[in-house]
Design a protein around this motif. Structure first.
Motif, mmCIF file in Angstrom:
data_model
loop_
_atom_site.group_PDB
_atom_site.id
_atom_site.type_symbol
_atom_site.label_atom_id
_atom_site.label_comp_id
_atom_site.label_asym_id
_atom_site.label_seq_id
_atom_site.Cartn_x
_atom_site.Cartn_y
_atom_site.Cartn_z
ATOM 1 N N LEU A 33 -54.174 29.719 -119.287
ATOM 2 C CA LEU A 33 -54.172 29.277 -120.687
ATOM 3 C C LEU A 33 -53.014 29.919 -121.460
ATOM 4 O O LEU A 33 -52.451 29.317 -122.365
ATOM 5 C CB LEU A 33 -55.518 29.600 -121.351
ATOM 6 C CG LEU A 33 -56.717 28.781 -120.848
ATOM 7 C CD1 LEU A 33 -58.028 29.319 -121.421
ATOM 8 C CD2 LEU A 33 -56.567 27.295 -121.194
ATOM 9 N N LEU C 37 -60.538 29.154 -128.155
ATOM 10 C CA LEU C 37 -60.355 27.721 -127.903
ATOM 11 C C LEU C 37 -61.168 26.875 -128.878
ATOM 12 O O LEU C 37 -60.778 25.773 -129.234
ATOM 13 C CB LEU C 37 -60.750 27.385 -126.461
ATOM 14 C CG LEU C 37 -59.874 27.998 -125.357
ATOM 15 C CD1 LEU C 37 -60.499 27.728 -123.983
ATOM 16 C CD2 LEU C 37 -58.452 27.437 -125.401
ATOM 17 N N VAL C 44 -59.218 23.467 -129.470
ATOM 18 C CA VAL C 44 -58.964 22.869 -128.167
ATOM 19 C C VAL C 44 -60.272 22.299 -127.616
ATOM 20 O O VAL C 44 -60.294 21.314 -126.895
ATOM 21 C CB VAL C 44 -58.362 23.912 -127.199
ATOM 22 C CG1 VAL C 44 -58.086 23.294 -125.840
ATOM 23 C CG2 VAL C 44 -57.093 24.512 -127.796
#
Lengths: 210, 94, 101
Positions: A33, C37, C44
């Motif tokens: 990531l 995230l 995301v």
């Protein structure tokens, strides 16, 4: 916290045990990531630090204020996020924070049967038992049985209310103020407020047991 | 989206086990309770969970149920209550 | 029959184990990655998606997994689903990091 250095995910680290499959996977996912520019190692570290700064001590401060200041308690019950902001505490969750009050007549206890929703933006990480399958299964159907395991036995004339937080609300229990604390200072009162009393599985401590 | 129910209304939880994410536990389905409060309107998690935008927003209520009604063999006193947050599309008038 | 995550009132549950452990750095890191995230700044993924991926685990795997193992599984699942990562590159990276150490 224990054995690792957060700053550089590629750095070799000293460990007292071989990496587990889980650890390898966390490392791999984080590394990928980062490589893809979605997160940075620094953001991960800061996020962990931010969560470590959240603890029941913050919640205790809120409860003690509510005990000594009825107008604050009313504001806390009306809009908990705004009320804790008065104390300089930012609730770091998108979900709403909702306070409920335990009294001589009503005892609330909180669970998330589907998941593990918890006011972590105030109280920090939830305890293991809160996330456990047994707690999630049983506290809705036999709350008094579970409370008894935590040493809490509301009398039969007290209404026990289980709160199953399935949605966008995070519940904070305002425990009943212990008897015999009329002259106790706000700071001393805060020491009587435990994490478990803010989940509702326990009462606040009494001064004698502190 | 305007809210269909108000505090004090009697509501019945719909039955359903769709093959996707939903927020209405099985144990409360089919039970009759009383709306305690409207929390507000929120993006629908059943859409968000599958990549949707969660719109239109759904009214979300806290609904109160008598424990002996929820569980046939509730071991505690009959006054005990269960409070749970339920989105409007899972509720019908009782 | 309710799904595996839908625990309320499920028969057969025993006493609540009240022992606690301090989260390891790895668990905290998993938490932080997921939270980043899902944060409004990044978006995301959504917490609802994380939950859906956890709920879709094989029941036996759900039951025996530790809490953050479920989270990591869900992060991987959703990132693959969104085309951010592929299964192959995750497995390759796991092997690569294991070999380096």
């Amino acid at each position: 916290m224990h054995d690792d250095h957060p700053d550089n995910p590629h750095a070799p680290v000293a460990r007292d045990h071989p990496m587990t499959e889980f650890e390898r996977r966390v490392d791999a996912v984080q590394t990928l990531l980062i490589e893809k520019g979605l997160i940075t190692a620094d953001q991960v570290r800061r996020r962990v630090e931010e969560m470590d700064s959240r603890s029941p001590t913050l919640g205790a401060k809120v409860i003690a204020r509510a005990w000594v200041d009825p107008a604050f308690k009313a504001r806390l019950l009306a809009d908990a996020k705004a009320a804790i902001a008065e104390l300089g505490i930012e609730f770091t969750q998108e979900a709403a924070l909702v306070a409920v009050e335990n009294t001589q007549k009503v005892h609330h206890v909180v669970v998330c049967t589907l998941c593990s929703c918890y006011p972590r933006g105030l109280l920090g990480y939830p305890p293991d038992w809160y996330k456990s399958l047994n707690y999630r299964s049983r506290v809705v159907v036999d709350p008094r049985g579970v409370l008894k395991e935590f040493g809490t036995e509301p009398p039969p004339d007290v209404e026990v209310r289980v709160l199953d937080s399935t949605a966008d609300m995070r519940y904070l229990v305002i425990p009943a103020r212990p008897a015999g604390t009329e002259g106790t200072s706000e700071a001393e009162l805060a020491e009587l407020v435990t994490r478990d009393s803010m989940i509702g599985v326990a009462q606040a401590r009494t001064p004698a047991l502190r | 989206m305007s809210a269909r129910f108000k505090a004090g209304d009697r509501v019945k939880v719909r039955l359903g086990s769709p093959p996707r994410h939903f927020r209405t536990p099985t144990y409360i389905q089919g039970k009759i309770g009383t709306v305690e409060r409207l929390h507000g309107t929120y993006r629908n998690p059943e859409s968000l969970a599958h990549g949707g935008d969660g719109l239109p927003k759904q009214p979300l209520y806290r609904v109160r149920f008598a424990q002996p009604h929820v569980w046939g063999k509730y071991p505690g006193p009959p006054r005990d209550q269960l409070l749970i947050d339920i989105y409007e599309h899972w509720l019908e008038p009782a | 029959m309710s799904r595996v995550h839908d625990r309320g009132g499920r028969p057969g549950a025993g006493p609540v184990d009240k022992s606690e452990h301090d989260l390891s750095w790895w668990e905290k890191r998993t938490d932080a990655i997921a939270m980043l995230l899902m944060s409004p700044q990044k978006r995301v993924m959504r917490v609802d998606e994380l939950r859906r991926a956890i709920e879709s685990m094989e029941p036996a795997a759900y039951e025996k997994s530790k809490y953050y193992e479920r989270w990591l599984h869900a992060v991987e699942t959703i990132m693959v689903e969104k085309g951010v990562l592929t299964r192959e590159e995750i497995e390759r990276k796991v092997k690569e990091l294991a070999a380096r150490r």
